[in-house]
Design a protein around this motif. Structure first.
Motif, PDB file in Angstrom:
ATOM      1  N   ASN A  24      -9.779   0.943  -5.051  1.00 26.76           N
ATOM      2  CA  ASN A  24     -10.080   1.773  -3.884  1.00 26.76           C
ATOM      3  C   ASN A  24     -10.645   0.987  -2.706  1.00 26.76           C
ATOM      4  N   THR A  25     -10.913  -0.307  -2.917  1.00 26.25           N
ATOM      5  CA  THR A  25     -11.394  -1.143  -1.810  1.00 26.25           C
ATOM      6  C   THR A  25     -10.296  -2.048  -1.257  1.00 26.25           C
ATOM      7  N   ILE A  26      -9.125  -2.009  -1.861  1.00 27.26           N
ATOM      8  CA  ILE A  26      -8.044  -2.909  -1.453  1.00 27.26           C
ATOM      9  C   ILE A  26      -7.394  -2.417  -0.162  1.00 27.26           C
ATOM     10  N   ASP A  27      -7.151  -3.339   0.730  1.00 30.95           N
ATOM     11  CA  ASP A  27      -6.527  -3.038   2.022  1.00 30.95           C
ATOM     12  C   ASP A  27      -5.014  -3.215   1.890  1.00 30.95           C
ATOM     13  N   ILE A  28      -4.263  -2.116   1.964  1.00 36.11           N
ATOM     14  CA  ILE A  28      -2.810  -2.204   1.803  1.00 36.11           C
ATOM     15  C   ILE A  28      -2.080  -2.112   3.146  1.00 36.11           C
ATOM     16  N   THR A  29      -2.816  -2.227   4.237  1.00 35.21           N
ATOM     17  CA  THR A  29      -2.147  -2.260   5.534  1.00 35.21           C
ATOM     18  C   THR A  29      -1.390  -3.574   5.681  1.00 35.21           C
ATOM     19  N   THR A  30      -0.383  -3.578   6.509  1.00 32.31           N
ATOM     20  CA  THR A  30       0.375  -4.804   6.768  1.00 32.31           C
ATOM     21  C   THR A  30       0.717  -4.891   8.240  1.00 32.31           C
ATOM     22  N   GLN A  31       0.583  -6.074   8.799  1.00 32.65           N
ATOM     23  CA  GLN A  31       0.890  -6.294  10.210  1.00 32.65           C
ATOM     24  C   GLN A  31       2.307  -6.829  10.314  1.00 32.65           C
ATOM     25  N   SER A 195       7.011   1.310  -7.797  1.00 37.02           N
ATOM     26  CA  SER A 195       5.919   0.790  -6.979  1.00 37.02           C
ATOM     27  C   SER A 195       5.640  -0.671  -7.312  1.00 37.02           C
ATOM     28  N   GLY A 196       5.882  -1.053  -8.575  1.00 38.41           N
ATOM     29  CA  GLY A 196       5.713  -2.457  -8.945  1.00 38.41           C
ATOM     30  C   GLY A 196       6.659  -3.381  -8.204  1.00 38.41           C
ATOM     31  N   ASP A 197       7.835  -2.859  -7.828  1.00 40.88           N
ATOM     32  CA  ASP A 197       8.779  -3.666  -7.052  1.00 40.88           C
ATOM     33  C   ASP A 197       8.221  -4.002  -5.678  1.00 40.88           C
ATOM     34  N   SER A 228       1.324   3.842  -3.013  1.00 40.78           N
ATOM     35  CA  SER A 228       0.085   3.183  -2.593  1.00 40.78           C
ATOM     36  C   SER A 228      -0.835   2.946  -3.788  1.00 40.78           C
ATOM     37  N   GLY A 229      -0.873   3.907  -4.733  1.00 35.47           N
ATOM     38  CA  GLY A 229      -1.678   3.713  -5.931  1.00 35.47           C
ATOM     39  C   GLY A 229      -1.170   2.577  -6.788  1.00 35.47           C
ATOM     40  N   GLY A 230       0.152   2.504  -6.959  1.00 40.04           N
ATOM     41  CA  GLY A 230       0.738   1.410  -7.722  1.00 40.04           C
ATOM     42  C   GLY A 230       0.538   0.072  -7.052  1.00 40.04           C
ATOM     43  N   LEU A 231       0.610   0.070  -5.719  1.00 38.84           N
ATOM     44  CA  LEU A 231       0.407  -1.167  -4.964  1.00 38.84           C
ATOM     45  C   LEU A 231      -1.027  -1.665  -5.125  1.00 38.84           C
ATOM     46  N   ARG A 232      -1.986  -0.764  -5.003  1.00 36.95           N
ATOM     47  CA  ARG A 232      -3.390  -1.164  -5.167  1.00 36.95           C
ATOM     48  C   ARG A 232      -3.648  -1.681  -6.589  1.00 36.95           C
ATOM     49  N   SER A 233      -3.046  -1.016  -7.556  1.00 39.16           N
ATOM     50  CA  SER A 233      -3.229  -1.449  -8.938  1.00 39.16           C
ATOM     51  C   SER A 233      -2.687  -2.852  -9.151  1.00 39.16           C
ATOM     52  N   GLY A 234      -1.473  -3.093  -8.657  1.00 39.61           N
ATOM     53  CA  GLY A 234      -0.863  -4.408  -8.811  1.00 39.61           C
ATOM     54  C   GLY A 234      -1.610  -5.494  -8.074  1.00 39.61           C
ATOM     55  N   MET A 235      -2.106  -5.166  -6.885  1.00 40.21           N
ATOM     56  CA  MET A 235      -2.868  -6.156  -6.119  1.00 40.21           C
ATOM     57  C   MET A 235      -4.183  -6.483  -6.802  1.00 40.21           C
ATOM     58  N   GLY A 236      -4.836  -5.447  -7.363  1.00 41.91           N
ATOM     59  CA  GLY A 236      -6.065  -5.708  -8.096  1.00 41.91           C
ATOM     60  C   GLY A 236      -5.838  -6.570  -9.316  1.00 41.91           C
ATOM     61  N   TYR A 237      -4.691  -6.389  -9.955  1.00 38.16           N
ATOM     62  CA  TYR A 237      -4.298  -7.170 -11.136  1.00 38.16           C
ATOM     63  C   TYR A 237      -4.216  -8.659 -10.809  1.00 38.16           C
ATOM     64  N   THR A 238      -3.833  -8.968  -9.565  1.00 44.25           N
ATOM     65  CA  THR A 238      -3.724 -10.367  -9.150  1.00 44.25           C
ATOM     66  C   THR A 238      -4.960 -10.859  -8.403  1.00 44.25           C
ATOM     67  N   GLY A 239      -5.965  -9.994  -8.251  1.00 44.85           N
ATOM     68  CA  GLY A 239      -7.174 -10.395  -7.545  1.00 44.85           C
ATOM     69  C   GLY A 239      -7.011 -10.455  -6.046  1.00 44.85           C
ATOM     70  N   VAL A 243      -2.930  -7.633   1.667  1.00 39.42           N
ATOM     71  CA  VAL A 243      -1.538  -8.070   1.550  1.00 39.42           C
ATOM     72  C   VAL A 243      -1.366  -9.560   1.841  1.00 39.42           C
ATOM     73  N   PRO A 244      -1.988 -10.116   2.891  1.00 44.53           N
ATOM     74  CA  PRO A 244      -1.842 -11.562   3.114  1.00 44.53           C
ATOM     75  C   PRO A 244      -2.306 -12.399   1.921  1.00 44.53           C
ATOM     76  N   THR A 245      -3.381 -11.969   1.257  1.00 41.26           N
ATOM     77  CA  THR A 245      -3.862 -12.706   0.080  1.00 41.26           C
ATOM     78  C   THR A 245      -2.844 -12.631  -1.045  1.00 41.26           C
ATOM     79  N   LEU A 246      -2.269 -11.455  -1.249  1.00 41.18           N
ATOM     80  CA  LEU A 246      -1.228 -11.315  -2.274  1.00 41.18           C
ATOM     81  C   LEU A 246      -0.071 -12.256  -2.000  1.00 41.18           C
ATOM     82  N   ARG A 247       0.388 -12.297  -0.760  1.00 43.04           N
ATOM     83  CA  ARG A 247       1.514 -13.158  -0.403  1.00 43.04           C
ATOM     84  C   ARG A 247       1.176 -14.631  -0.578  1.00 43.04           C
ATOM     85  N   ARG A 248      -0.087 -14.968  -0.388  1.00 40.29           N
ATOM     86  CA  ARG A 248      -0.496 -16.373  -0.430  1.00 40.29           C
ATOM     87  C   ARG A 248      -0.738 -16.883  -1.841  1.00 40.29           C
TER      88      ARG A 248
END
Length: 280
Positions: A24-31, A195-197, A228-239, A243-248
């Protein structure tokens, strides 16, 4: 062209990483441009979008791309009239189609690939320097580089005939590496079914994905909520806290068909079907 001997979305999993971020603290916005930020990195594909669907996407803080058959000043104005901050995008085939759309307030133009591509890019950019200009669909790296050199901002990676990509993960990686040389972006324009895709496409280097009836069913708002829920879950799984951190920092591991089955929900009794998962 990108080699077909690459990896698909179903052939990889993200490697887990130590994480101190809560979903719930993950930022899923993208520029996606200097002045355009989406609340979620999910965009309605042109082959799926109608005016009403574009308005629904806009109400969720993102946008959908009007196909060329609906790309009129009147339709862009209708999307804008439905909400002061609504975003609107449209496919154009040549320079003459762009002027009225810009006047109507379009936020994104997606230019199709044709023999006049480079000239069209230069003409549109010379008249509208700050307007985000995308090119696609394409899977041709040479075409993408020509477009990026000419001044395009983003490449939409997909097959022209809307058929699935053979190796979307590998393809996105190759295009993202190319685009980075020109400060450009990549959007995966097809193949998103779960959503995992979305998470995997972003991890491969895309700034957003395009979606259609392969994942969107029933009410668009409900589907966006699930994604959005699946995206936050997957991003949390990778720490990844954004979005920029996920890509990096995200990394992939290749899996087998059996591993794919294990990665999806199984041996559970659902009390309520998800809007776009029960039919898979």
């Amino acid at each position: 062209m990108v080699s077909q001997n690459g990896l698909g979305l179903d052939e990889v999993l993200l490697v887990p990483s130590a994480s101190d971020v809560l979903p719930n603290t993950i930022d899923i916005t993208t520029q996606i441009a200097d002045q355009v930020t989406l609340s979620i990195p999910v965009i309605g594909s042109a082959n799926y979008t109608t005016v009403s669907r574009a308005i629904e996407f806009a109400h969720e803080g993102t946008l959908a791309i009007l196909p060329s058959s609906l790309a009129s000043a009147e339709n862009v104005a209708e999307i804008k009239a439905a909400g002061n901050e609504n975003l609107a995008g449209a496919v154009v085939e040549n320079v003459s189609d762009a002027g009225e759309l810009v006047q109507a307030g379009v936020d994104i133009l997606q230019l199709v690939v044709n023999d006049e591509l480079v000239q069209n890019i230069k003409a549109i950019k010379s008249a509208n320097e700050s307007l985000p200009l995308w090119v696609g669909p394409t899977t041709d790296l040479a075409v993408a580089e020509q477009a990026l050199v000419a001044g395009v901002d983003t490449i939409v990676v997909a097959n022209v005939d809307n058929t699935p990509l053979t190796a979307p993960v590998t393809t996105v990686m190759a295009f993202a590496e190319l685009a980075a040389k020109y400060d450009g972006n990549v959007i995966l324009g097809s193949d998103v079914k779960y959503s995992g895709d979305v998470v995997k496409a972003l991890a491969a280097g895309a700034v957003a994905v395009m979606v259609d009836e392969d994942i969107i069913t029933d009410v668009i708002a409900d589907n966006i909520f699930q994604i959005s829920g699946g995206l936050r879950s997957g991003m949390g799984y990778t720490g990844s806290g954004d979005v920029p951190t996920l890509r990096r920092q995200a990394q992939f591991v290749q899996i087998t068909a059996a591993g794919l089955t294990e990665s999806h929900p199984h041996d559970v009794e659902l009390t309520k079907n998800a809007p776009n998962y029960h039919q898979r």
